[in-house]
Design a protein around this motif. Sequence first.
Motif, PDB file in Angstrom:
ATOM      1  N   LEU A   1       0.908  -1.108   0.131  1.00  0.00           N
ATOM      2  CA  LEU A   1       0.012   0.051  -0.003  1.00  0.00           C
ATOM      3  C   LEU A   1       0.824   1.385  -0.189  1.00  0.00           C
ATOM      4  O   LEU A   1       0.551   2.381  -0.964  1.00  0.00           O
ATOM      5  CB  LEU A   1      -1.027   0.124   1.314  1.00  0.00           C
ATOM      6  N   TYR A   2       1.902   1.212   0.832  1.00  0.00           N
ATOM      7  CA  TYR A   2       2.825   2.164   0.892  1.00  0.00           C
ATOM      8  C   TYR A   2       3.605   2.684  -0.536  1.00  0.00           C
ATOM      9  O   TYR A   2       3.734   3.696  -0.886  1.00  0.00           O
ATOM     10  CB  TYR A   2       3.880   2.076   1.973  1.00  0.00           C
ATOM     11  N   LEU A   3       3.821   1.459  -1.077  1.00  0.00           N
ATOM     12  CA  LEU A   3       4.413   1.599  -2.519  1.00  0.00           C
ATOM     13  C   LEU A   3       3.567   2.037  -3.658  1.00  0.00           C
ATOM     14  O   LEU A   3       4.057   2.816  -4.369  1.00  0.00           O
ATOM     15  CB  LEU A   3       5.206  -0.021  -3.118  1.00  0.00           C
ATOM     16  N   VAL A   4       2.306   1.655  -3.590  1.00  0.00           N
ATOM     17  CA  VAL A   4       1.414   2.100  -4.301  1.00  0.00           C
ATOM     18  C   VAL A   4       1.016   3.699  -4.059  1.00  0.00           C
ATOM     19  O   VAL A   4       0.818   4.466  -5.023  1.00  0.00           O
ATOM     20  CB  VAL A   4       0.110   1.493  -4.311  1.00  0.00           C
ATOM     21  N   LEU A   5       0.900   3.962  -2.961  1.00  0.00           N
ATOM     22  CA  LEU A   5       0.750   5.711  -2.556  1.00  0.00           C
ATOM     23  C   LEU A   5       1.967   6.371  -2.752  1.00  0.00           C
ATOM     24  O   LEU A   5       1.680   7.404  -3.454  1.00  0.00           O
ATOM     25  CB  LEU A   5       0.580   5.738  -1.280  1.00  0.00           C
ATOM     26  N   PHE A   6       2.976   5.800  -2.753  1.00  0.00           N
ATOM     27  CA  PHE A   6       4.470   6.613  -3.366  1.00  0.00           C
ATOM     28  C   PHE A   6       4.296   6.799  -4.693  1.00  0.00           C
ATOM     29  O   PHE A   6       4.592   8.100  -5.299  1.00  0.00           O
ATOM     30  CB  PHE A   6       5.739   5.928  -2.856  1.00  0.00           C
ATOM     31  N   LEU A   7       3.886   5.682  -5.571  1.00  0.00           N
ATOM     32  CA  LEU A   7       3.904   5.761  -6.813  1.00  0.00           C
ATOM     33  C   LEU A   7       3.031   6.640  -7.307  1.00  0.00           C
ATOM     34  O   LEU A   7       2.999   7.685  -8.218  1.00  0.00           O
ATOM     35  CB  LEU A   7       3.712   4.629  -7.633  1.00  0.00           C
ATOM     36  N   PHE A   8       1.833   6.854  -6.630  1.00  0.00           N
ATOM     37  CA  PHE A   8       0.612   7.558  -7.190  1.00  0.00           C
ATOM     38  C   PHE A   8       1.038   9.260  -7.035  1.00  0.00           C
ATOM     39  O   PHE A   8       0.961   9.974  -7.735  1.00  0.00           O
ATOM     40  CB  PHE A   8      -0.558   7.164  -6.443  1.00  0.00           C
ATOM     41  N   PHE A   9       1.465   9.401  -5.756  1.00  0.00           N
ATOM     42  CA  PHE A   9       2.053  10.746  -5.380  1.00  0.00           C
ATOM     43  C   PHE A   9       3.144  11.332  -6.209  1.00  0.00           C
ATOM     44  O   PHE A   9       3.291  12.544  -6.742  1.00  0.00           O
ATOM     45  CB  PHE A   9       2.204  11.163  -3.891  1.00  0.00           C
ATOM     46  N   THR A  10       4.138  10.299  -6.519  1.00  0.00           N
ATOM     47  CA  THR A  10       5.299  10.647  -7.582  1.00  0.00           C
ATOM     48  C   THR A  10       4.782  10.964  -8.890  1.00  0.00           C
ATOM     49  O   THR A  10       4.882  12.152  -9.501  1.00  0.00           O
ATOM     50  CB  THR A  10       6.215   9.661  -7.746  1.00  0.00           C
ATOM     51  N   LYS A  11       4.015  10.311  -9.413  1.00  0.00           N
ATOM     52  CA  LYS A  11       3.330  10.688 -10.689  1.00  0.00           C
ATOM     53  C   LYS A  11       2.366  11.962 -10.689  1.00  0.00           C
ATOM     54  O   LYS A  11       2.402  12.718 -11.466  1.00  0.00           O
ATOM     55  CB  LYS A  11       2.280   9.570 -11.352  1.00  0.00           C
ATOM     56  N   PHE A  12       1.640  12.062  -9.638  1.00  0.00           N
ATOM     57  CA  PHE A  12       1.107  13.448  -9.294  1.00  0.00           C
ATOM     58  C   PHE A  12       1.769  14.600  -9.369  1.00  0.00           C
ATOM     59  O   PHE A  12       1.602  15.693  -9.904  1.00  0.00           O
ATOM     60  CB  PHE A  12       0.047  13.374  -8.302  1.00  0.00           C
ATOM     61  N   PHE A  13       2.771  14.547  -8.741  1.00  0.00           N
ATOM     62  CA  PHE A  13       3.889  15.644  -8.306  1.00  0.00           C
ATOM     63  C   PHE A  13       4.748  15.841  -9.758  1.00  0.00           C
ATOM     64  O   PHE A  13       4.663  16.979  -9.962  1.00  0.00           O
ATOM     65  CB  PHE A  13       4.889  15.166  -7.226  1.00  0.00           C
ATOM     66  N   ILE A  14       5.101  14.947 -10.295  1.00  0.00           N
ATOM     67  CA  ILE A  14       5.490  15.096 -11.622  1.00  0.00           C
ATOM     68  C   ILE A  14       4.672  15.870 -12.609  1.00  0.00           C
ATOM     69  O   ILE A  14       5.174  16.903 -13.373  1.00  0.00           O
ATOM     70  CB  ILE A  14       6.260  13.591 -12.197  1.00  0.00           C
ATOM     71  N   SER A  15       3.469  15.384 -12.511  1.00  0.00           N
ATOM     72  CA  SER A  15       2.575  16.003 -13.520  1.00  0.00           C
ATOM     73  C   SER A  15       2.213  17.450 -13.237  1.00  0.00           C
ATOM     74  O   SER A  15       2.015  18.472 -14.132  1.00  0.00           O
ATOM     75  CB  SER A  15       1.207  15.239 -13.708  1.00  0.00           C
ATOM     76  N   TYR A  16       2.137  17.676 -12.001  1.00  0.00           N
ATOM     77  CA  TYR A  16       2.158  19.081 -11.391  1.00  0.00           C
ATOM     78  C   TYR A  16       3.295  19.862 -11.846  1.00  0.00           C
ATOM     79  O   TYR A  16       3.063  21.234 -12.143  1.00  0.00           O
ATOM     80  CB  TYR A  16       1.962  19.187  -9.852  1.00  0.00           C
ATOM     81  N   LEU A  17       4.383  19.402 -11.761  1.00  0.00           N
ATOM     82  CA  LEU A  17       5.660  20.203 -12.232  1.00  0.00           C
ATOM     83  C   LEU A  17       5.532  20.504 -13.547  1.00  0.00           C
ATOM     84  O   LEU A  17       5.881  21.618 -14.074  1.00  0.00           O
ATOM     85  CB  LEU A  17       7.184  19.492 -11.705  1.00  0.00           C
ATOM     86  N   PHE A  18       5.379  19.690 -14.518  1.00  0.00           N
ATOM     87  CA  PHE A  18       5.056  19.595 -15.831  1.00  0.00           C
ATOM     88  C   PHE A  18       4.059  20.708 -16.202  1.00  0.00           C
ATOM     89  O   PHE A  18       4.201  21.490 -16.935  1.00  0.00           O
ATOM     90  CB  PHE A  18       4.525  18.337 -16.435  1.00  0.00           C
ATOM     91  N   TYR A  19       2.849  20.687 -15.401  1.00  0.00           N
ATOM     92  CA  TYR A  19       2.095  21.968 -15.525  1.00  0.00           C
ATOM     93  C   TYR A  19       2.241  23.226 -15.041  1.00  0.00           C
ATOM     94  O   TYR A  19       2.246  24.167 -15.932  1.00  0.00           O
ATOM     95  CB  TYR A  19       0.866  21.581 -14.571  1.00  0.00           C
ATOM     96  N   LEU A  20       3.401  23.317 -14.293  1.00  0.00           N
ATOM     97  CA  LEU A  20       3.748  24.626 -13.720  1.00  0.00           C
ATOM     98  C   LEU A  20       4.837  25.143 -15.044  1.00  0.00           C
ATOM     99  O   LEU A  20       4.946  26.257 -15.313  1.00  0.00           O
ATOM    100  CB  LEU A  20       4.642  24.656 -12.442  1.00  0.00           C
ATOM    101  N   LEU A  21       5.643  24.107 -15.674  1.00  0.00           N
ATOM    102  CA  LEU A  21       6.404  24.652 -16.596  1.00  0.00           C
ATOM    103  C   LEU A  21       5.902  24.983 -17.851  1.00  0.00           C
ATOM    104  O   LEU A  21       6.276  25.748 -18.433  1.00  0.00           O
ATOM    105  CB  LEU A  21       7.532  23.341 -16.913  1.00  0.00           C
TER     106      LEU A  21
END
Length: 114
Positions: free
Chosen positions: A41-61
């Motif tokens: 569960l921790y691994l899945v949450l980590f992967l989800f938040f990582t993808k969300f954070f990267i897409s947010y950074l792409f949005y900002l760029l």
Amino acid sequence: MYKNLLNASIQLLAIFFLAKYFVYDNTSEDKLALILSPYILYLVLFLFFTKFFISYLFYLLVNLISGKKNKFLIISETFLYGGIINQMLPGIGHIYKYYKLRFNSKISLAEYSF
């Protein structure tokens, strides 16, 4: 119609790869122990938040470079679908992202490549 077809094909690919992993690759108890671990569960949450954070950074760029006000959901959907397509056909995901952003947000090739 197109989204449903894409969604169905992704689900069929996931089922195929899971069946291949468990049936054809001689699954041992060690592989199952990882999947049934309480830490999955921790691994899945980590992967989800990582993808969300990267897409947010792409949005900002994209907003910073283009100087336009784009919608987060459109940019993140394009980024995540492009990542999925890039996993299936390496290199094609970047082209998909460019054309989708060009169509939705009127972003030029110079802005996207930067």
